[in-house]
Design a protein around this motif. Structure first.
Motif, PDB file in Angstrom:
ATOM      1  N   MET A  81       7.511 -31.959 126.165  1.00  0.00           N
ATOM      2  CA  MET A  81       7.608 -31.671 127.593  1.00  0.00           C
ATOM      3  C   MET A  81       6.557 -32.494 128.336  1.00  0.00           C
ATOM      4  SD  MET A  81       7.590 -27.960 129.335  1.00  0.00           S
ATOM      5  CE  MET A  81       7.067 -27.766 130.982  1.00  0.00           C
ATOM      6  N   THR A  82       6.970 -33.168 129.384  1.00  0.00           N
ATOM      7  CA  THR A  82       6.040 -33.993 130.147  1.00  0.00           C
ATOM      8  C   THR A  82       5.306 -33.152 131.178  1.00  0.00           C
ATOM      9  OG1 THR A  82       7.712 -34.565 131.773  1.00  0.00           O
ATOM     10  CG2 THR A  82       7.511 -36.029 129.869  1.00  0.00           C
ATOM     11  N   THR A  83       4.124 -33.605 131.526  1.00  0.00           N
ATOM     12  CA  THR A  83       3.327 -32.928 132.548  1.00  0.00           C
ATOM     13  C   THR A  83       3.905 -33.245 133.915  1.00  0.00           C
ATOM     14  OG1 THR A  83       1.363 -33.155 131.163  1.00  0.00           O
ATOM     15  CG2 THR A  83       1.005 -32.689 133.496  1.00  0.00           C
ATOM     16  N   PRO A  84       4.175 -32.221 134.721  1.00  0.00           N
ATOM     17  CA  PRO A  84       4.756 -32.481 136.051  1.00  0.00           C
ATOM     18  C   PRO A  84       3.775 -33.221 136.962  1.00  0.00           C
ATOM     19  CG  PRO A  84       4.502 -30.108 135.633  1.00  0.00           C
ATOM     20  CD  PRO A  84       3.986 -30.827 134.442  1.00  0.00           C
ATOM     21  N   GLU A  85       4.320 -33.986 137.857  1.00  0.00           N
ATOM     22  CA  GLU A  85       3.507 -34.707 138.835  1.00  0.00           C
ATOM     23  C   GLU A  85       2.832 -33.715 139.784  1.00  0.00           C
ATOM     24  OE1 GLU A  85       2.836 -38.004 139.157  1.00  0.00           O
ATOM     25  OE2 GLU A  85       3.866 -38.208 137.226  1.00  0.00           O
ATOM     26  N   PRO A  86       1.560 -33.962 140.129  1.00  0.00           N
ATOM     27  CA  PRO A  86       0.868 -33.049 141.041  1.00  0.00           C
ATOM     28  C   PRO A  86       1.590 -32.829 142.365  1.00  0.00           C
ATOM     29  CG  PRO A  86      -0.711 -34.523 140.001  1.00  0.00           C
ATOM     30  CD  PRO A  86       0.669 -34.997 139.601  1.00  0.00           C
ATOM     31  N   ALA A  87       2.204 -33.871 142.921  1.00  0.00           N
ATOM     32  CA  ALA A  87       2.903 -33.716 144.205  1.00  0.00           C
ATOM     33  C   ALA A  87       4.096 -32.776 144.069  1.00  0.00           C
ATOM     34  CB  ALA A  87       3.355 -35.076 144.736  1.00  0.00           C
ATOM     35  N   ALA A  88       4.810 -32.852 142.956  1.00  0.00           N
ATOM     36  CA  ALA A  88       5.958 -31.966 142.743  1.00  0.00           C
ATOM     37  C   ALA A  88       5.500 -30.524 142.572  1.00  0.00           C
ATOM     38  CB  ALA A  88       6.754 -32.423 141.521  1.00  0.00           C
ATOM     39  N   VAL A  89       4.422 -30.339 141.808  1.00  0.00           N
ATOM     40  CA  VAL A  89       3.868 -28.987 141.621  1.00  0.00           C
ATOM     41  C   VAL A  89       3.392 -28.441 142.965  1.00  0.00           C
ATOM     42  CG1 VAL A  89       2.057 -27.619 140.518  1.00  0.00           C
ATOM     43  CG2 VAL A  89       3.219 -29.410 139.225  1.00  0.00           C
ATOM     44  N   ALA A  90       2.720 -29.277 143.739  1.00  0.00           N
ATOM     45  CA  ALA A  90       2.214 -28.846 145.049  1.00  0.00           C
ATOM     46  C   ALA A  90       3.348 -28.408 145.957  1.00  0.00           C
ATOM     47  CB  ALA A  90       1.410 -29.972 145.698  1.00  0.00           C
ATOM     48  N   THR A  91       4.438 -29.146 145.956  1.00  0.00           N
ATOM     49  CA  THR A  91       5.590 -28.798 146.795  1.00  0.00           C
ATOM     50  C   THR A  91       6.181 -27.459 146.378  1.00  0.00           C
ATOM     51  OG1 THR A  91       6.094 -31.115 147.222  1.00  0.00           O
ATOM     52  CG2 THR A  91       7.893 -29.541 147.517  1.00  0.00           C
ATOM     53  N   GLU A  92       6.408 -27.294 145.087  1.00  0.00           N
ATOM     54  CA  GLU A  92       6.976 -26.033 144.595  1.00  0.00           C
ATOM     55  C   GLU A  92       6.041 -24.856 144.851  1.00  0.00           C
ATOM     56  OE1 GLU A  92       8.536 -26.122 140.614  1.00  0.00           O
ATOM     57  OE2 GLU A  92       9.292 -28.152 140.890  1.00  0.00           O
ATOM     58  N   LEU A  93       4.750 -25.063 144.622  1.00  0.00           N
ATOM     59  CA  LEU A  93       3.774 -23.994 144.824  1.00  0.00           C
ATOM     60  C   LEU A  93       3.688 -23.593 146.292  1.00  0.00           C
ATOM     61  CD1 LEU A  93       1.601 -22.163 143.586  1.00  0.00           C
ATOM     62  CD2 LEU A  93      -0.023 -24.050 143.887  1.00  0.00           C
ATOM     63  N   ARG A  94       3.648 -24.591 147.184  1.00  0.00           N
ATOM     64  CA  ARG A  94       3.576 -24.296 148.616  1.00  0.00           C
ATOM     65  C   ARG A  94       4.798 -23.519 149.075  1.00  0.00           C
ATOM     66  NH1 ARG A  94       5.705 -25.775 152.993  1.00  0.00           N
ATOM     67  NH2 ARG A  94       6.884 -27.468 152.081  1.00  0.00           N
ATOM     68  N   THR A  95       5.961 -23.914 148.612  1.00  0.00           N
ATOM     69  CA  THR A  95       7.203 -23.225 148.980  1.00  0.00           C
ATOM     70  C   THR A  95       7.202 -21.788 148.469  1.00  0.00           C
ATOM     71  OG1 THR A  95       8.409 -25.312 148.984  1.00  0.00           O
ATOM     72  CG2 THR A  95       9.712 -23.301 148.809  1.00  0.00           C
ATOM     73  N   ALA A  96       6.856 -21.619 147.204  1.00  0.00           N
ATOM     74  CA  ALA A  96       6.846 -20.266 146.617  1.00  0.00           C
ATOM     75  C   ALA A  96       5.807 -19.372 147.284  1.00  0.00           C
ATOM     76  CB  ALA A  96       6.585 -20.354 145.119  1.00  0.00           C
ATOM     77  N   MET A  97       4.626 -19.919 147.551  1.00  0.00           N
ATOM     78  CA  MET A  97       3.585 -19.114 148.203  1.00  0.00           C
ATOM     79  C   MET A  97       3.998 -18.725 149.614  1.00  0.00           C
ATOM     80  SD  MET A  97       0.136 -20.931 146.733  1.00  0.00           S
ATOM     81  CE  MET A  97      -0.877 -20.181 147.972  1.00  0.00           C
ATOM     82  N   GLY A  98       4.653 -19.641 150.312  1.00  0.00           N
ATOM     83  CA  GLY A  98       5.133 -19.328 151.652  1.00  0.00           C
ATOM     84  C   GLY A  98       6.132 -18.186 151.643  1.00  0.00           C
ATOM     85  N   LYS A  99       7.079 -18.238 150.703  1.00  0.00           N
ATOM     86  CA  LYS A  99       8.074 -17.168 150.592  1.00  0.00           C
ATOM     87  C   LYS A  99       7.412 -15.840 150.250  1.00  0.00           C
ATOM     88  CE  LYS A  99      11.957 -19.998 148.999  1.00  0.00           C
ATOM     89  NZ  LYS A  99      12.809 -20.272 147.826  1.00  0.00           N
ATOM     90  N   LEU A 100       6.484 -15.866 149.302  1.00  0.00           N
ATOM     91  CA  LEU A 100       5.799 -14.630 148.906  1.00  0.00           C
ATOM     92  C   LEU A 100       4.965 -14.072 150.052  1.00  0.00           C
ATOM     93  CD1 LEU A 100       5.207 -12.569 146.690  1.00  0.00           C
ATOM     94  CD2 LEU A 100       3.332 -14.058 145.931  1.00  0.00           C
ATOM     95  N   THR A 101       4.263 -14.936 150.755  1.00  0.00           N
ATOM     96  CA  THR A 101       3.444 -14.495 151.892  1.00  0.00           C
ATOM     97  C   THR A 101       4.315 -13.844 152.966  1.00  0.00           C
ATOM     98  OG1 THR A 101       1.790 -16.188 151.476  1.00  0.00           O
ATOM     99  CG2 THR A 101       1.848 -15.259 153.693  1.00  0.00           C
ATOM    100  N   ARG A 102       5.438 -14.480 153.281  1.00  0.00           N
ATOM    101  CA  ARG A 102       6.339 -13.905 154.292  1.00  0.00           C
ATOM    102  C   ARG A 102       6.881 -12.555 153.834  1.00  0.00           C
ATOM    103  NH1 ARG A 102       7.379 -19.280 154.691  1.00  0.00           N
ATOM    104  NH2 ARG A 102       9.209 -19.262 153.336  1.00  0.00           N
ATOM    105  N   ARG A 103       7.173 -12.423 152.551  1.00  0.00           N
ATOM    106  CA  ARG A 103       7.713 -11.154 152.047  1.00  0.00           C
ATOM    107  C   ARG A 103       6.655 -10.057 152.099  1.00  0.00           C
ATOM    108  NH1 ARG A 103       8.589  -6.929 151.688  1.00  0.00           N
ATOM    109  NH2 ARG A 103       9.929  -5.769 150.289  1.00  0.00           N
ATOM    110  N   VAL A 104       5.444 -10.382 151.716  1.00  0.00           N
ATOM    111  CA  VAL A 104       4.364  -9.386 151.744  1.00  0.00           C
ATOM    112  C   VAL A 104       4.073  -8.960 153.182  1.00  0.00           C
ATOM    113  CG1 VAL A 104       1.911  -9.012 151.247  1.00  0.00           C
ATOM    114  CG2 VAL A 104       3.369 -10.075 149.532  1.00  0.00           C
ATOM    115  N   LYS A 105       4.222  -9.892 154.135  1.00  0.00           N
ATOM    116  CA  LYS A 105       3.988  -9.572 155.547  1.00  0.00           C
ATOM    117  C   LYS A 105       4.903  -8.460 156.040  1.00  0.00           C
ATOM    118  CE  LYS A 105       2.295 -13.896 157.504  1.00  0.00           C
ATOM    119  NZ  LYS A 105       2.627 -14.961 158.451  1.00  0.00           N
ATOM    120  N   HIS A 106       6.068  -8.310 155.419  1.00  0.00           N
ATOM    121  CA  HIS A 106       6.993  -7.247 155.832  1.00  0.00           C
ATOM    122  C   HIS A 106       6.380  -5.866 155.628  1.00  0.00           C
ATOM    123  CE1 HIS A 106      10.548  -9.528 156.863  1.00  0.00           C
ATOM    124  NE2 HIS A 106      10.327 -10.295 155.814  1.00  0.00           N
TER     125      HIS A 106
END
Length: 140
Positions: A1-26
């Motif tokens: 398994m190859t190590t993911p590129e930091p930019a790809a990880v950053a994009t996925e992490l930012r998206t997931a954190m945004g969704k989780l933050t919005r859900r917790v805000k409810h």
């Protein structure tokens, strides 16, 4: 398994954190910015409005409005600064402490339940390790 590129990880992490933050805000009953101020006062003790503004990275005028609203709601108190008669210290009131604990309880309660219902034991271990890594990134 190859190590993911930091930019790809950053994009996925930012998206997931945004969704989780919005859900917790409810679960929130107090606006996020106000909870942040209450939490800062809880962790750091009494502070001037200017120090709160610097901590929250907002303009002093914006923080003064937020503190005024929190005072109207009885969530913070203001007292004279002990060494500078021109300044005031803002501190968490007993009602503010109760409101903050209730807010934290709602957020943590929802998230704990979601973790319990949605994740396997192995996934929980990965998430726990990931939380420490995210905290480290946030401190950078």
């Amino acid at each position: 398994m190859t190590t993911p590129e930091p930019a790809a990880v950053a994009t996925e992490l930012r998206t997931a954190m945004g969704k989780l933050t919005r859900r917790v805000k409810h679960e929130d009953r107090i606006p996020l910015g106000h909870v942040s101020v209450l939490g800062t006062l809880d962790r750091n003790g009494a502070m001037t409005t200017s120090d709160l503004a610097a901590d929250q990275r907002v303009r002093p005028q914006s923080m003064a409005r937020a503190v005024g609203l929190l005072m109207e709601q009885g969530l913070v108190d203001r007292r004279a600064h002990p060494t500078d008669g021109r300044k005031f210290l803002v501190e968490l009131s007993p009602a503010g402490q109760v409101a903050l604990e209730a807010e934290r309880g709602r957020r943590v309660g929802w998230l704990a339940q979601a973790i319990e219902l949605e994740l396997t034991g192995e996934e929980r271990e990965v998430l726990a390790r990931s939380a420490a890594l995210m905290d480290r990134l946030a401190a950078r």
